[in-house]
Design an enzyme around this catalytic site. Structure first.
Site, PDB file in Angstrom:
ATOM      1  N   PHE A   1       0.828  -1.209   0.000  1.00  0.00           N
ATOM      2  CA  PHE A   1       0.000   0.000   0.000  1.00  0.00           C
ATOM      3  C   PHE A   1       0.860   1.256   0.000  1.00  0.00           C
ATOM      4  O   PHE A   1       2.059   1.217   0.305  1.00  0.00           O
ATOM      5  CB  PHE A   1      -0.913   0.028   1.237  1.00  0.00           C
ATOM      6  CG  PHE A   1      -0.167   0.165   2.550  1.00  0.00           C
ATOM      7  CD1 PHE A   1       0.243   1.406   3.021  1.00  0.00           C
ATOM      8  CD2 PHE A   1       0.140  -0.952   3.318  1.00  0.00           C
ATOM      9  CE1 PHE A   1       0.934   1.534   4.232  1.00  0.00           C
ATOM     10  CE2 PHE A   1       0.827  -0.844   4.522  1.00  0.00           C
ATOM     11  CZ  PHE A   1       1.224   0.407   4.981  1.00  0.00           C
TER      12      PHE A   1
ATOM     13  N   HIS B   1       7.082  -6.478  12.181  1.00  0.00           N
ATOM     14  CA  HIS B   1       7.035  -5.612  10.997  1.00  0.00           C
ATOM     15  C   HIS B   1       5.691  -4.942  10.834  1.00  0.00           C
ATOM     16  O   HIS B   1       5.460  -4.247   9.839  1.00  0.00           O
ATOM     17  CB  HIS B   1       7.389  -6.404   9.736  1.00  0.00           C
ATOM     18  CG  HIS B   1       6.285  -7.254   9.182  1.00  0.00           C
ATOM     19  ND1 HIS B   1       5.533  -8.089   9.955  1.00  0.00           N
ATOM     20  CD2 HIS B   1       5.824  -7.404   7.917  1.00  0.00           C
ATOM     21  CE1 HIS B   1       4.648  -8.726   9.193  1.00  0.00           C
ATOM     22  NE2 HIS B   1       4.798  -8.328   7.954  1.00  0.00           N
TER      23      HIS B   1
ATOM     24  N   GLU C   1       0.137   5.153   1.837  1.00  0.00           N
ATOM     25  CA  GLU C   1      -0.825   5.723   2.789  1.00  0.00           C
ATOM     26  C   GLU C   1      -0.407   7.132   3.178  1.00  0.00           C
ATOM     27  O   GLU C   1       0.716   7.352   3.649  1.00  0.00           O
ATOM     28  CB  GLU C   1      -0.896   4.823   4.021  1.00  0.00           C
ATOM     29  CG  GLU C   1      -2.073   5.075   4.934  1.00  0.00           C
ATOM     30  CD  GLU C   1      -2.206   3.968   5.979  1.00  0.00           C
ATOM     31  OE1 GLU C   1      -2.704   2.874   5.625  1.00  0.00           O
ATOM     32  OE2 GLU C   1      -1.790   4.190   7.134  1.00  0.00           O
TER      33      GLU C   1
END
Length: 515
Positions: free
Chosen positions: A238, A434, A240
């Protein structure tokens, strides 16, 4: 008697959240957020996570942890709070070996990573939803999303020809590569590793290996794969847009200043890896090593073909290290180019806005490090390096005193975090999770989650997306409680929070979401 557990073929490919019987030893709590997972023949596995987080570790995850710990040459194994079943080794684990290299604890997306771009734009500038829609459009015109997408699907992307592609997978983020792609050259100093070298610690080894690979049938589309540079993939990858909220304490403010984080300003967080090029390299290595094991009759750890390995110094190990480094160099330049393109998109909407890379850090890589005073390969699979200030490995970096930024994605509704390692990170092989980590497998999420509820949650949090419908298998409810994950890290003494990132819009693989 060994506690290695051979995966049940009926359950081997099940996703997290679909349980089956685990017959190995149970975890033993040693603190609020620490535990041990014993084996019968080795020192125990170190586990980090509160009791409620440890309950999210499904049975296959625990099986894979025990199997990985008992594999040849492995001296340490760590399970982080985001742990769940993965490819051979669990996602969210750290695996150390001074004698062997393992593809499984790196995975098929070599050097899947996080990066964060800080802009000098106040949060108020993107309050208007129409402005955010303009930014989404400008970014998507430059950074394609989707498993097979490349530059041809984004009208304002950068063109990468075969010659430049060959150069960048060998050199990584060199000055010449950055200049050719319009990437600020100083951003290379904000990378965990701006380039990777071959098995003999030279770029020549990579150049030689690449020429060999280019004659292979599965690499005939090399030029096409280079066209994916500057793009997001599918799945959990992604981009963001964030608003930075620096922690309200002296240490957080001081570290944030070192990192270049600005409270109340806009930032952009990216998650992606080595795309199709890295997948070809990793898949080829798995097939090659599995064939060798079959030919030579070598027993697989716990009978798991995903836990193949190669002794360091062997031709097989050299080839794997070279291939991993080629894929890692692609991933590095991919991230830096994405950030350059995102900055360009913001400048289209806000002329004159400036931005700088905070950090770029991997969570799918094997690195040669010093462990217990000797060199070893530290495999981090869905795990992030966490080195505190004063550590020798940070000398001559901007983070020598503070420790480097740790970028932890949560979910768009609960936010993400920037942390910094504490001295206690030595206990986890200088590693943390993570991100949040899956609690529902993709198929399971699609069965039990409601699309209307997911979309309304985004609406109530005023988080926009490029997707008509947000991918339900990527919904926040498919992931663990991010605040509890962070509490685990802090309670275990591994790292401290520097800032929270509040999402304002998300770029995902719209092709899958809108099917």
């Amino acid at each position: 008697m060994s506690t290695q557990i051979k995966p049940d073929p009926k359950t081997k490919n099940r996703s997290s959240g679909e349980r089956h019987a685990y017959t190995g030893p149970g975890m033993i709590a040693t603190g609020e957020a620490t535990a041990l997972l014993p084996t019968e023949t080795t020192p125990p596995i170190k586990v980090f996570g509160t009791e409620s987080i440890r309950e999210t570790f499904d049975d296959l995850c625990l099986q894979q942890a025990v199997n990985s710990r008992l594999a040849p040459g492995v001296t340490d194994l760590v399970l982080n709070p985001d742990a769940h079943c993965g490819y051979g080794a669990p996602v969210g684990c750290v695996m150390v070996s001074p004698t062997h290299i393992y593809p499984g604890p790196v995975g098929v997306d070599i050097k899947c990573s996080m990066s964060l771009l800080q802009l000098d734009l106040p949060a108020e500038a993107i309050e208007d939803r129409k402005v955010r829609r303009q930014l989404i459009s400008a970014i998507c015109q430059r950074t394609p999303t989707g498993a097979g997408k490349g530059q041809r699907s984004a009208v304002k992307s950068r063109h990468v020809n075969r010659t430049l592609g060959k150069q960048l997978v060998v050199e990584g983020a060199s000055d010449d590569v950055c200049k050719a792609l319009g990437i600020p050259t100083n951003w290379a100093h904000r990378c965990e590793d701006s380039f990777h070298v071959g098995h003999d610690e030279t770029a020549d080894a990579l150049e030689s290996r690449l020429e060999t690979l280019l004659h292979r049938r599965d690499m005939t589309n090399f030029t096409d794969k280079m066209q994916q540079l500057g793009s997001y993939g599918g799945g959990n990858h992604f981009g963001e847009c964030e608003v930075v909220e620096v922690g309200d304490n002296d240490r957080a403010r001081e570290v944030a200043e070192t990192f270049g984080l600005h409270d109340g300003k806009v930032a952009f967080l990216s998650h992606c890896g080595s795309r199709g090029f890295g997948h070809i390299l990793a898949s080829g290595q798995f097939k090659s090593l599995q064939t060798k094991f079959d030919q030579w009759g070598i027993p697989l750890p716990a009978g798991d073909r995903q836990l193949v390995y190669a002794p360091l110094g062997s031709g097989e190990a050299n080839d794997y290290i070279d291939d991993m480094s080629l894929g890692a160099n692609f991933a590095t330049v991919n991230h830096l180019l994405i950030n350059a393109l995102v900055l360009e998109a913001f400048q289209e909407v806000f002329p004159g806005v400036k931005g700088n890379l905070v950090y770029f850090i991997s969570h799918n890589i094997a690195r040669k490090e010093i462990v217990d005073d000797r060199p070893a390969w530290v495999h981090r699979k869905g795990a992030t390096r966490a080195i505190p200030g004063g550590h020798h490995s940070l000398r001559e970096t901007p983070f020598a005193k503070s420790g480097h930024p740790i970028l932890l994605p949560g979910n768009p509704c609960d936010g993400s975090a920037v942390m910094v390692a504490d001295e206690g990170a030595a206990a986890s092989c200088y590693s943390v999770n993570h991100g949040a980590g899956r609690v529902l497998g993709r198929r399971h999420a699609k069965r039990v989650l409601d699309q209307t509820t997911v979309d309304s949650e985004f609406e109530s949090n005023d988080v926009l997306s490029n997707c008509r419908k947000y991918p339900i298998d990527e919904a926040p409810a498919a992931y663990k409680d991010f605040n509890e994950v962070l509490r685990s890290v802090k309670s275990a003494g591994l790292a401290s929070e520097v800032a929270r990132l509040k999402a304002r819009f998300v770029i995902k693989d719209a092709s899958k979401a809108d099917d």
